[in-house]
Design an enzyme around this catalytic site. Structure first.
Site, PDB file in Angstrom:
ATOM      1  N   ASP A 195      -2.003  10.819  -1.897  1.00  0.00           N
ATOM      2  CA  ASP A 195      -2.389   9.777  -2.858  1.00  0.00           C
ATOM      3  C   ASP A 195      -2.767  10.350  -4.209  1.00  0.00           C
ATOM      4  O   ASP A 195      -2.642   9.696  -5.234  1.00  0.00           O
ATOM      5  CB  ASP A 195      -3.548   8.943  -2.308  1.00  0.00           C
ATOM      6  CG  ASP A 195      -3.030   8.022  -1.229  1.00  0.00           C
ATOM      7  OD1 ASP A 195      -2.870   8.487  -0.091  1.00  0.00           O
ATOM      8  OD2 ASP A 195      -2.723   6.852  -1.550  1.00  0.00           O
ATOM      9  N   ARG A 239       0.866  -1.177   0.000  1.00  0.00           N
ATOM     10  CA  ARG A 239       0.000   0.000   0.000  1.00  0.00           C
ATOM     11  C   ARG A 239       0.901   1.225   0.000  1.00  0.00           C
ATOM     12  O   ARG A 239       2.115   1.099   0.086  1.00  0.00           O
ATOM     13  CB  ARG A 239      -1.035  -0.012   1.145  1.00  0.00           C
ATOM     14  CG  ARG A 239      -0.687  -0.694   2.412  1.00  0.00           C
ATOM     15  CD  ARG A 239       0.449  -0.084   3.170  1.00  0.00           C
ATOM     16  NE  ARG A 239       0.252   1.349   3.355  1.00  0.00           N
ATOM     17  CZ  ARG A 239       1.194   2.223   3.583  1.00  0.00           C
ATOM     18  NH1 ARG A 239       2.485   1.841   3.655  1.00  0.00           N
ATOM     19  NH2 ARG A 239       0.945   3.509   3.748  1.00  0.00           N
ATOM     20  N   ASN A 264      -5.266  12.353   0.965  1.00  0.00           N
ATOM     21  CA  ASN A 264      -4.349  11.481   1.707  1.00  0.00           C
ATOM     22  C   ASN A 264      -5.186  10.694   2.709  1.00  0.00           C
ATOM     23  O   ASN A 264      -6.418  10.847   2.788  1.00  0.00           O
ATOM     24  CB  ASN A 264      -3.259  12.307   2.400  1.00  0.00           C
ATOM     25  CG  ASN A 264      -2.151  11.432   2.979  1.00  0.00           C
ATOM     26  OD1 ASN A 264      -1.619  10.560   2.285  1.00  0.00           O
ATOM     27  ND2 ASN A 264      -1.806  11.620   4.238  1.00  0.00           N
TER      28      ASN A 264
HETATM   29  O1  MRU Z   1      -4.466   3.103   2.269  1.00  0.00           O
HETATM   30  P1  MRU Z   1      -2.990   3.305   2.129  1.00  0.00           P
HETATM   31  O2  MRU Z   1      -2.201   2.727   3.250  1.00  0.00           O
HETATM   32  O3  MRU Z   1      -2.494   2.883   0.766  1.00  0.00           O
HETATM   33  O4  MRU Z   1      -2.826   4.879   2.205  1.00  0.00           O
HETATM   34  C1  MRU Z   1      -1.540   5.413   2.099  1.00  0.00           C
HETATM   35  C2  MRU Z   1      -1.496   6.872   2.330  1.00  0.00           C
HETATM   36  O5  MRU Z   1      -2.493   7.528   2.518  1.00  0.00           O
HETATM   37  C3  MRU Z   1      -0.136   7.517   2.218  1.00  0.00           C
HETATM   38  O6  MRU Z   1      -0.055   8.624   3.060  1.00  0.00           O
HETATM   39  C4  MRU Z   1       0.079   7.976   0.771  1.00  0.00           C
HETATM   40  O7  MRU Z   1      -0.137   6.922  -0.122  1.00  0.00           O
HETATM   41  C5  MRU Z   1       1.420   8.536   0.551  1.00  0.00           C
HETATM   42  S1  MRU Z   1       2.630   7.280   0.565  1.00  0.00           S
HETATM   43  C6  MRU Z   1       4.143   7.926   0.213  1.00  0.00           C
END
Ligand code: MRU
Length: 350
Positions: A240, A51, A250
């Protein structure tokens, strides 16, 4: 001892397969899962084995390459339809992180004009490797740019995991912290636990402790209190997807932190590569926000705490308006008070 280098290899290409750290098992166990098809990779992304926006993009790129290698001895028509199905399966794995679609577009572009299956497969593997290497380089650049904004002795709050585990290596938000430490500054981190999936408690706390970076875990709801006591000097998070006007999606819980940071006059930094900027989306309200299963809210790890049959909603990202960002840090430099005009100057359309 205080270190700064990230020691974990989030994804790696080994013996013709893609190996991913199984992030669901951390911090109890550090184990790798091997994927040998695009279907397996799409499943790993959906199930949160891997993730974090940049890591998802790199992983999806290898997913396409794996499928091409698997099908390279098939007839050209079968090869092409199999590859198209792989692109579709990977694109459907998660909706919010634009890095996924950015990487898939790059993979499509890489094999334009190449038709022999074996040649396409080799081209795609080379492109996946290039995306992987470029992400590490981008993180290091962001780190160097961002490190200058962190003062010696700073106490930094971060949310979710935007570290080596969320990227090909080094990290975005955590990369900025690592780079500040490499530059000789003393930095300590407050990690929000990040309800409901606990990326902060399970991943950020583990990753930083692993590398000897001082980290203290807090409940998400403790951030405002600590800000009001003057115990937080900066908030640093990843993203994201960033809309053309600078609004940043995010992990859920980021937006309230930005509001609190403004209230307490604390700088709020978003660190993300250019591949996270989506110029096709004008404003944050148009960013697709993933909603995951309610059982991530009603319990965790097989333990249920909410009443049976209770209604629950689980949007897993929120959007912070650009006006709350003190700066956006990308590999191309720092944009203070980002807005549409400044972002357009920096980022080119995908
Ligand atoms: O649901 P996830 O764990 O994939 O969410 C990740 C995030 O929100 C991170 O902060 C984002 O992807 C930035 S990672 C460098």
């Amino acid at each position: 001892m205080t270190g700064s280098a990230s020691t974990v290899e989030t994804l790696r290409w080994r013996d013709g397969r893609l190996e991913l750290v199984d992030q669901r098992a951390l911090p109890s166990e550090l184990r790798y899962i091997a994927c040998d098809s695009a279907t397996a990779v799409a499943q790993a992304i959906r199930d949160m084995v891997v993730r974090g926006a940049p890591a998802i993009g790199c992983t999806a790129a290898y997913g396409v390459a794996l499928e091409a290698l698997r099908l390279q001895n098939q007839a050209p028509e079968k090869f092409e339809s199999g590859l198209n199905a792989a692109f579709a399966a990977l694109a459907a794995s998660r909706p919010t992180a634009i890095n996924l679609f950015w990487a898939l577009n790059r993979m499509r572009d890489a094999c334009r004009g190449v038709s022999a299956p074996r040649e396409v497969a080799a081209t795609l593997l080379a492109e996946a490797r290039a995306i992987h290497a470029a992400d590490i380089e981008a993180n290091r650049r962001m780190g160097r740019h961002g490190a200058e904004l962190i003062r010696d002795g700073a106490r930094v709050l971060t949310h979710c995991n935007a570290g080596a585990l969320a990227t090909a290596g080094h990290g975005t938000a955590l990369g900025m912290i690592r780079s500040a430490i490499e530059a000789g500054k003393r930095v300590s981190v407050l990690a929000n636990e990040t309800r409901p999936f606990l990326q902060g408690a399970r991943l950020t706390a583990w990753e930083l402790a692993q590398d000897g970076i001082p980290v203290t875990l807090i409940a998400d709801s403790a951030a405002g209190f600590l800000m009001s006591r003057g115990e937080i000097d900066a908030v640093i998070v990843g993203a994201d997807r960033i809309a053309a006007n600078g609004d940043a999606a995010n992990k859920i819980g980021t937006y309230p932190l930005a509001v609190l940071a403004q209230r307490h006059r604390i700088p709020f930094y978003v660190v993300a590569p250019l591949s996270t900027i989506d110029l096709k989306i004008a404003r944050g309200a148009d960013i697709p926000i993933e909603e995951r299963a309610a059982d991530e809210i009603t319990g965790f790890g097989g333990v249920r705490w909410a009443p049976q049959g209770i209604a629950a909603r689980n949007p897993v990202f929120d959007v912070t308006p650009a006006e709350l960002l003190t700066a956006l840090i990308t590999e191309a430099g720092v944009i203070a008070a980002p807005d549409g005009a400044k972002i357009a100057k920096l980022a080119k359309p995908a």
